[in-house]
Write a protein that holds these residues in place. Structure first.
Motif, mmCIF file in Angstrom:
data_model
loop_
_atom_site.group_PDB
_atom_site.id
_atom_site.type_symbol
_atom_site.label_atom_id
_atom_site.label_comp_id
_atom_site.label_asym_id
_atom_site.label_seq_id
_atom_site.Cartn_x
_atom_site.Cartn_y
_atom_site.Cartn_z
ATOM 1 N N LEU A 48 0.708 -1.539 -0.200
ATOM 2 C CA LEU A 48 0.172 0.070 -0.690
ATOM 3 C C LEU A 48 1.025 1.101 0.408
ATOM 4 O O LEU A 48 0.736 1.947 -0.403
ATOM 5 N N SER A 49 1.649 1.247 0.916
ATOM 6 C CA SER A 49 3.127 2.563 0.872
ATOM 7 C C SER A 49 3.466 3.165 -0.610
ATOM 8 O O SER A 49 3.513 3.887 -0.727
ATOM 9 N N SER A 74 -10.503 -4.192 0.705
ATOM 10 C CA SER A 74 -9.024 -3.620 1.360
ATOM 11 C C SER A 74 -8.125 -3.653 0.118
ATOM 12 O O SER A 74 -8.480 -4.403 -0.805
ATOM 13 N N PHE A 75 -7.143 -2.942 0.534
ATOM 14 C CA PHE A 75 -5.998 -3.120 -0.620
ATOM 15 C C PHE A 75 -5.792 -4.287 -1.254
ATOM 16 O O PHE A 75 -4.965 -4.986 -2.312
ATOM 17 N N THR A 118 -1.256 7.010 1.996
ATOM 18 C CA THR A 118 -1.505 5.496 2.074
ATOM 19 C C THR A 118 -3.127 5.875 2.481
ATOM 20 O O THR A 118 -4.062 5.548 2.184
ATOM 21 N N THR A 119 -2.964 6.884 2.782
ATOM 22 C CA THR A 119 -5.193 6.865 3.770
ATOM 23 C C THR A 119 -6.035 7.392 2.768
ATOM 24 O O THR A 119 -6.690 6.770 2.989
ATOM 25 N N SER A 159 -6.031 4.211 0.424
ATOM 26 C CA SER A 159 -6.744 2.963 1.417
ATOM 27 C C SER A 159 -8.291 3.761 0.725
ATOM 28 O O SER A 159 -8.937 3.064 0.918
ATOM 29 N N LYS A 160 -8.428 4.655 1.635
ATOM 30 C CA LYS A 160 -10.002 5.365 1.525
ATOM 31 C C LYS A 160 -10.619 4.974 0.490
ATOM 32 O O LYS A 160 -11.803 4.562 0.288
ATOM 33 N N ASN A 206 -10.541 1.407 -0.456
ATOM 34 C CA ASN A 206 -12.214 1.225 0.860
ATOM 35 C C ASN A 206 -13.543 1.162 -0.093
ATOM 36 O O ASN A 206 -14.706 0.660 -0.085
#
Length: 581
Positions: A487-488, A512-513, A498-499, A502-503, A506
Motif C-alpha cells: 500500500l505504501s 481492502s487493498f 496511504t490514507t 486506502s480510502k 475501500n
C-alpha cells in the motif's frame, strides 16, 4: 361182625394214608416256597451285584425276575425288599416317575421295618436329587434324620444311617451352591463315621470334588492327596483313579501340564476299567499344554477307545487342536467333522432326555420347583433372544443409517459437484470477458462506485480523479504482479498518501487493498489460462509465482475466495474441456 371189622380196618388204613399224603404234600409245598424265597433272594443279590459293576441292563433284568416271582410270595418284608430293588432298577433306567410310585408303597406302609423304610426314603431322596428337585430331596433326608433321632441312636447301624443322611444333605447343599452348609454337613457326617476309614475317605472325596467345582483348586488337590493316602493305607484301590483324575483336572485348570500328566499317568497304573477315558484324555491335554502334540494325540486315541459319546466330543476337539498345531490339516478336518457329529448326537440326545424329563415333571404334582427352574431358564433364553433381536434391530438401524448417510454423502457430493461446475462456468465466463476486454470489470466497478461514494469523500474531486486514473494505468501495466507491491509503495507511485489511497479503494471498490490486489492477480490468472495454452501446463507453484503471490498457499486461498474453486480443480477442468474439444 367180620364185615364190620374189615370195614373199620379199611377206613383206618385210608385215614392213615390220607394223613400221610397231606403231610407229604405240605412238606413239599414248604420246600417249594422255601426254594422260591431262596431264588428270590438270589435275584435280589444278583441285581445288587450287577448294579455295583455298573451293568445296569443285567441288574434291571434280574430285578424284573424278582418282581414277577414275588407275586407268589406272602412274606411282606421280602416283597417290600423286591419293591425297593425294582424301584432302584427303574431309577437306573431313568424311569424315575415309575420308581417313585413303587417306593411310595414302601414309604406309606406302616408295618414296614424302619431299616427298609429308611432305605426306601433314601432312594427317594436320591431320585429327587437326580431330578434336581432339591427341596424334595432335602425333605426325604431330613425325615430320615428325624426318624433316627426319635428312636434314639442305640447302635452302630443308627450311626451309619446318620452318616449317610448327613452326607446326602451335604451333597444337596453343594448342588445349590450352599458351600458353607455343605461343608458343615460333611463334618457332621464325619462325627458318625466311627473312625471307619472308608467313610472318612468318602467325606474327603466329596470335599475334594466340592472345592474343585468351586475352583478352589489348591484346596481340592490337598483333599485328593489326603484321600490317596487313606486309600493306599487301607487298600481302597477303587478310589485311586478318581482322586488322580481330580488332581489332574485341577492342574489342567491351573495350566500346569507336567503335573496333570504325572497324576493322570498315576491313575492309569494297574487300572483296567475305572475313569480310563478321563485319565487318558487328561494326560493328552497335559501334553497339549506342554506343546507335545505327538504324545497328546497318542493318549487321545487311547481315550477314544473307552469314551462315551459325551466324552468323545471333547476328545475329538482336543485331537483337532493338536493336529492344527502340527499343521496336519487333513486329520484336523477329520476330527473336526467327528467333533461336530458327536456334538450333534449328544445335543440331540440331551434335548430328547430333557423333553422326557419335562414330560415326567408335568405328570408329577411334586415337581413344581423343577418347572419353575425350567421357566426361569426359558425366561432367560427369551431374554437372550430378545437381546439378540434388539441387537439385530440396532444393527439393522445402524445399517440403514449408514446407507442413509452414504446417500447423503453421495447427494452432497453430487450437489457440490454441480455447484463446482456452476462456479466453474461462471468463472469461465468471467475469464472470457477478461480475455476480450481486460479492464472492463475493474473500470465498470470503479465508475459505479465513484458515483455512489463521491458525496461521502473528504477528498477533492481532482485528487480523487488523479488516484483513479493512476489505478487504471497501473492495472494496464499489471502492477499487481510485483510480489513486493504494498500500500505504501503504491501510494508513493500514485503521489498520494496511504490514507487517501486506502480510502478510495475501500469506498469505491468495496474491498481492502490486499483483497483488491489479490483479485486483480486472480483475474489476470484466469485471463492468461484462456489466452496462453501453455499456462495450463504449469504447476500450481509456477502459476502462483507468475501471478505475483509470495507463496502457493496464499495463491490457493485467494483463488478459492475469488472463484469458490481450488486452482487445481479449475485447471484440471480446463484441460478436460480442451481435450473434449
Amino acid at each position: 361182625m367180620k364185615f364190620i371189622r374189615i370195614s373199620f380196618f379199611a377206613i383206618f388204613v385210608t385215614l392213615i394214608c390220607f394223613t400221610s399224603n397231606c403231610q407229604t404234600s405240605q412238606t413239599e409245598n414248604q420246600k417249594v416256597l422255601s426254594s422260591k424265597k431262596e431264588e428270590l433272594k438270589n435275584y435280589i443279590q444278583w441285581t445288587t451285584n450287577y448294579a455295583s459293576q455298573k451293568k445296569f441292563d443285567s441288574a434291571a433284568k434280574y430285578a424284573e425276575k424278582a418282581w414277577n416271582l414275588s407275586e407268589n410270595i406272602s412274606d411282606k418284608e421280602l416283597k417290600a425288599t423286591v419293591i425297593y430293588t425294582n424301584s432302584r432298577a427303574l431309577y437306573w433306567q431313568t424311569k424315575s416317575l415309575e420308581a417313585r410310585k413303587f417306593l411310595n408303597q414302601n414309604i406309606e406302609n406302616k408295618t414296614l421295618s424302619d431299616s427298609l423304610k429308611i432305605k426306601s426314603i433314601r432312594l427317594m431322596g436320591e431320585i429327587y436329587l437326580y431330578e434336581e428337585s432339591f427341596p424334595e430331596a432335602l425333605n426325604q433326608y431330613v425325615s430320615i434324620e428325624k426318624m433316627v433321632r426319635k428312636n434314639g441312636i442305640s447302635n452302630k447301624n443308627d450311626s451309619i444311617v446318620l452318616f449317610k443322611t448327613y452326607l446326602s444333605i451335604g451333597i444337596v447343599h453343594s448342588k445349590v451352591n450352599n458351600i458353607d452348609k455343605a461343608l458343615n454337613y460333611y463334618d457332621k457326617a464325619l462325627l458318625f463315621s466311627n473312625n471307619n476309614p472308608e467313610f472318612e475317605n468318602t467325606i474327603v472325596f466329596f470335599k475334594s470334588v466340592l472345592y474343585e467345582e468351586e475352583n478352589n483348586l489348591r484346596e481340592s488337590i490337598k483333599y485328593s492327596l489326603e484321600g490317596i493316602e487313606i486309600s493306599i493305607k487301607n487298600n481302597f484301590d477303587v478310589w485311586l483313579p478318581s482322586y488322580y483324575k481330580s488332581i489332574s483336572n485341577c492342574y489342567l485348570k491351573l495350566g500346569i501340564g507336567d503335573s496333570a500328566i504325572y497324576y493322570g499317568k498315576k491313575g492309569l497304573v494297574d487300572n483296567k476299567d475305572c475313569q480310563l477315558e478321563f485319565l487318558y484324555n487328561n494326560v493328552g491335554k497335559g501334553y497339549l499344554l506342554s506343546n507335545n502334540n505327538k504324545n497328546a494325540i497318542n493318549y487321545f486315541e487311547k481315550a477314544i477307545n473307552y469314551s462315551s459319546d459325551i466324552q468323545a466330543v471333547e476328545i475329538h476337539k482336543n485331537m483337532r487342536d493338536a493336529y492344527i498345531s502340527m499343521k496336519n490339516y487333513e486329520k484336523a478336518i477329520y476330527h473336526n467333522n467327528e467333533y461336530i457329529k458327536f456334538k450333534s448326537d449328544v445335543d440331540s440326545l440331551q434335548i430328547q432326555q430333557q423333553l422326557f424329563e419335562i414330560t415326567e415333571k408335568y405328570e408329577s404334582e411334586k415337581n413344581k420347583l423343577k418347572i419353575e427352574i425350567l421357566q426361569t431358564k426359558n425366561n432367560h433364553n427369551n431374554f437372550v433372544i430378545r437381546k439378540k433381536n434388539s441387537q439385530l434391530l440396532l444393527i439393522s438401524i445402524s445399517l440403514l443409517l449408514s446407507i442413509a448417510l452414504l446417500l447423503l454423502i453421495v447427494i452432497s457430493y453430487k450437489k457440490q459437484k454441480k455447484q463446482k461446475n456452476l462456479l466453474y462456468l461462471k468463472n469461465r465466463q468471467l475469464a472470457l470477458k477478461l480475455k476480450n476486454n481486460e479492464d472492463t470489470l475493474v473500470y465498470n466497478a470503479t465508475s459505479e462506485n465513484k458515483i455512489k461514494k463521491n458525496e461521502s469523500l473528504n477528498i477533492d474531486t481532482v485528487q480523487r480523479e488523479k488516484i483513479h486514473d493512476f489505478i487504471k494505468e497501473a492495472i494496464l501495466i499489471e502492477f499487481y504482479l510485483d510480489k513486493n507491491i504494498s500500500l505504501s509503495e503504491f501510494a508513493k507511485q500514485a503521489k498520494t498518501n496511504t490514507t487517501y489511497l486506502s480510502k478510495v479503494i475501500n469506498e469505491d471498490y468495496k474491498k481492502s487493498f490486499a483483497v483488491f490486489i489479490n483479485e486483480l492477480r486472480i483475474s489476470n490468472t484466469l485471463k492468461k489460462l484462456e489466452l496462453i495454452p501453455e499456462y495450463k501446463m504449469l504447476t500450481i507453484e509456477n502459476i502462483s509465482d507468475k501471478a505475483g503471490f509470495s507463496s502457493s498457499s496464499a495463491f490457493y486461498n485467494a483463488f478459492k475466495n475469488f472463484t469458490g474453486l481450488t486452482p487445481s480443480y479449475y485447471v484440471k477442468k480446463r484441460l478436460l474441456q480442451d481435450k473434449a474439444l
